[in-house]
Each structure stands twice: as structure tokens, then as C-alpha cells.
Enzyme design. Sequence first.
Site, PDB file in Angstrom:
ATOM      1  N   LYS A 109     -32.860  21.920  -9.602  1.00  0.00           N
ATOM      2  CA  LYS A 109     -33.133  22.148  -7.703  1.00  0.00           C
ATOM      3  C   LYS A 109     -31.983  22.696  -7.053  1.00  0.00           C
ATOM      4  O   LYS A 109     -32.059  23.771  -6.396  1.00  0.00           O
ATOM      5  CB  LYS A 109     -33.556  20.800  -7.267  1.00  0.00           C
ATOM      6  CG  LYS A 109     -34.544  20.225  -8.241  1.00  0.00           C
ATOM      7  CD  LYS A 109     -35.006  18.546  -7.601  1.00  0.00           C
ATOM      8  CE  LYS A 109     -33.937  17.570  -7.664  1.00  0.00           C
ATOM      9  NZ  LYS A 109     -33.490  17.262  -8.927  1.00  0.00           N
ATOM     10  N   ARG A 155     -38.594  11.820  -1.821  1.00  0.00           N
ATOM     11  CA  ARG A 155     -38.594  11.288  -2.995  1.00  0.00           C
ATOM     12  C   ARG A 155     -39.428   9.861  -3.212  1.00  0.00           C
ATOM     13  O   ARG A 155     -39.635   9.309  -4.097  1.00  0.00           O
ATOM     14  CB  ARG A 155     -37.120  10.804  -3.336  1.00  0.00           C
ATOM     15  CG  ARG A 155     -36.323  11.682  -4.270  1.00  0.00           C
ATOM     16  CD  ARG A 155     -34.938  10.949  -4.068  1.00  0.00           C
ATOM     17  NE  ARG A 155     -34.097  11.463  -5.379  1.00  0.00           N
ATOM     18  CZ  ARG A 155     -33.187  12.549  -5.530  1.00  0.00           C
ATOM     19  NH1 ARG A 155     -33.168  13.108  -4.485  1.00  0.00           N
ATOM     20  NH2 ARG A 155     -32.601  12.682  -6.720  1.00  0.00           N
ATOM     21  N   ARG A 174     -22.502  19.155 -16.487  1.00  0.00           N
ATOM     22  CA  ARG A 174     -22.544  19.832 -15.287  1.00  0.00           C
ATOM     23  C   ARG A 174     -21.060  19.461 -14.485  1.00  0.00           C
ATOM     24  O   ARG A 174     -20.559  18.417 -14.480  1.00  0.00           O
ATOM     25  CB  ARG A 174     -23.654  19.463 -14.498  1.00  0.00           C
ATOM     26  CG  ARG A 174     -23.423  19.608 -13.027  1.00  0.00           C
ATOM     27  CD  ARG A 174     -24.871  19.391 -12.093  1.00  0.00           C
ATOM     28  NE  ARG A 174     -24.793  17.708 -12.138  1.00  0.00           N
ATOM     29  CZ  ARG A 174     -25.898  17.296 -11.447  1.00  0.00           C
ATOM     30  NH1 ARG A 174     -26.987  18.143 -11.049  1.00  0.00           N
ATOM     31  NH2 ARG A 174     -26.299  15.988 -11.553  1.00  0.00           N
ATOM     32  N   ARG A 209     -19.635  14.305 -10.977  1.00  0.00           N
ATOM     33  CA  ARG A 209     -20.058  13.466 -10.165  1.00  0.00           C
ATOM     34  C   ARG A 209     -19.912  12.102 -10.768  1.00  0.00           C
ATOM     35  O   ARG A 209     -20.219  11.885 -12.022  1.00  0.00           O
ATOM     36  CB  ARG A 209     -21.530  13.684  -9.789  1.00  0.00           C
ATOM     37  CG  ARG A 209     -21.894  14.636  -8.681  1.00  0.00           C
ATOM     38  CD  ARG A 209     -23.197  15.138  -8.481  1.00  0.00           C
ATOM     39  NE  ARG A 209     -24.152  14.359  -8.485  1.00  0.00           N
ATOM     40  CZ  ARG A 209     -25.493  14.565  -8.487  1.00  0.00           C
ATOM     41  NH1 ARG A 209     -25.665  15.821  -8.020  1.00  0.00           N
ATOM     42  NH2 ARG A 209     -26.441  13.756  -8.494  1.00  0.00           N
ATOM     43  N   ARG A 267     -32.199   7.091 -13.158  1.00  0.00           N
ATOM     44  CA  ARG A 267     -32.406   8.057 -12.216  1.00  0.00           C
ATOM     45  C   ARG A 267     -33.413   8.873 -12.651  1.00  0.00           C
ATOM     46  O   ARG A 267     -34.644   8.862 -11.639  1.00  0.00           O
ATOM     47  CB  ARG A 267     -31.159   9.108 -11.925  1.00  0.00           C
ATOM     48  CG  ARG A 267     -30.016   8.805 -11.025  1.00  0.00           C
ATOM     49  CD  ARG A 267     -29.018   9.580 -11.231  1.00  0.00           C
ATOM     50  NE  ARG A 267     -29.098  10.905 -10.943  1.00  0.00           N
ATOM     51  CZ  ARG A 267     -27.977  11.898 -11.598  1.00  0.00           C
ATOM     52  NH1 ARG A 267     -27.087  11.598 -12.197  1.00  0.00           N
ATOM     53  NH2 ARG A 267     -28.395  13.310 -11.220  1.00  0.00           N
TER      54      ARG A 267
END
Length: 216
Positions: free
Chosen positions: A13, A88, A127, A161, A172
Site C-alpha cells: 500500500k 480498517r 523493509r 519500524r 497484524r
Amino acid sequence: MNIILLGPPGAGKGTQAQRLVERHGMKQLSTGDMLRAAVKAGTPVGLKAKAVMEAGQLVSDEIVSALIGDELDALAAGQGAIFDGYPRTAPQAESLGEILASRGKVLDHVIELDVNEDALVERITGRYTCATCGKGYHDTFEKPAVEGTCDKCGGHEFKRRPDDNEETVRTRMAEYRAKTAPILPIYEAQGIVSRVNGMADMDDVTAAIEAILGKR
Ligand code: AP5
């Protein structure tokens, strides 16, 4: 044009939103980025959100919907919005409808990035972003052209993160399946949902999204 990019953590996203910003001057409204900024600044919202985010659970609907309303009011005239990570939950979808309607705006597309969850753990744990400009990279899939130097701003510091570890990612994903995937029928009933293969190459995903946006 106002669009929602929907998909589980790591679906792409944020990656695709950044590309739409560069190509079309749209504004990326990422509730995750807004919450991380609040945590960093130590605001009351950030203090409430920190532990919830680190556990991979969802922050309260009231908090995130308030953040979105404020950001929409800051858009330039005629500027489109990309909702990234919002809504969400069903109450958030309802709030977004009200927030847009009260500003005379409509939702044009909901684009679902269809992905294989097993591959997402590798995507997320690899990431990182430039600490200066926020450009996203990946250990395997998207390295800077010159190692250690950001392609976009030339910065040399990068960050990861705290919620990008395997255990939190699994939570998640479970939150996504339980609370976010069930909002799709709301938008299917409005005839605005399109699906894109999020497992394709990043450029192919971008092309598929552009084709959808070009339809209207
Ligand atoms: P948030 O920041 O929204 O995180 P997320 O939804 O878990 O999504 P991610 O940012 O992890 O993934 P992404 O889909 O953007 O993937 P990316 O493009 O980076 O939310 C974080 C937390 O904040 C939540 O857990 C919650 O606590 C809270 N929160 C936020 N919004 C909330 C809300 N509305 N309500 C309540 N709580 C909220 O891609 C991942 C990696 O894969 C990158 O390295 C990228 O380079 C790579 N990649 C991307 N596409 C491809 C491709 N096609 N092929 C190969 N690699 C790819």
C-alpha cells in the site's frame, strides 16, 4: 479522485501510494505514518498509540478518524487523497463516509492488493526507510542504487519500524483478517472495488492501478 488502497501489512500500500503521489500529485493519507509521527513527538495520541502499535493491534477508531478529518482539511483545492491503511474497521468505514460527505467529496475506487500472506513476512522484515525523506527500501526487492545512500535525497541514515518483526506481523495479519477484510462488502455494494495482484512486480502493480484509475 479519492481512493482507498486496501490490503494486509506488507501488501504494498505504502509503496504504491508513494508512486501515485509522485505521478499525480495526490496526497497519501497513511494513518500508520500519522500515528508514528505522534509517537515520535510524544503527543497525547502518540502516548496512547505506542504500546498498541508495538503489539500489532489496532488503535481506537475515534483516534484515527479524527486524524483523517484533520488531514483532509489540509488538502489543496482539487487534490485527490489516497487512503493508506484507513479505514480498517466497519466503524472507520462509516466515519470515512461521513467525513467525505460532510466535505462534498466522494470515494472513487477501493483497490484491494491481493497477496499471499506467507510471502509478506519476508517483505516486512526486510523493509527499511530513509530516515531523512522516508523513501522506502527493501533488503532484497528494492535496494538503493548506491549502497548506504538514499536514491531520493542522498541521505545516509536508514531506519526500521519496531513493529516489523515476525511475531507482531502475524498479529497484524490476524487483525486484518478479523477486522479489515470484512469491510470489503460495504464497498462491493457500491460497485467501486477492484482487485490487483499484489504479488506481481512493483511496476506491474503500479500499471494495474493506473489502468483502474484511467477508467474514470
Ligand atoms: P500501517 O503503517 O498502516 O502498517 P500496515 O497496514 O501493517 O502496512 P504496512 O505499512 O506494514 O505495509 P504496506 O502495505 O504499506 O507495505 P509496503 O508498501 O511498505 O499500520 C501500523 C500500525 O498502526 C497498525 O498495526 C495499527 O496499530 C496502527 N494503525 C494504523 N492505521 C490504523 C487504523 N486505521 N486503525 C487502527 N490502527 C491503525 O511494502 C512492504 C515491503 O515490501 C517494502 O519493503 C516494499 O519495498 C516491498 N514491496 C512492496 N510491493 C512489492 C512487490 N510488488 N514485490 C516485492 N516487494 C514489494
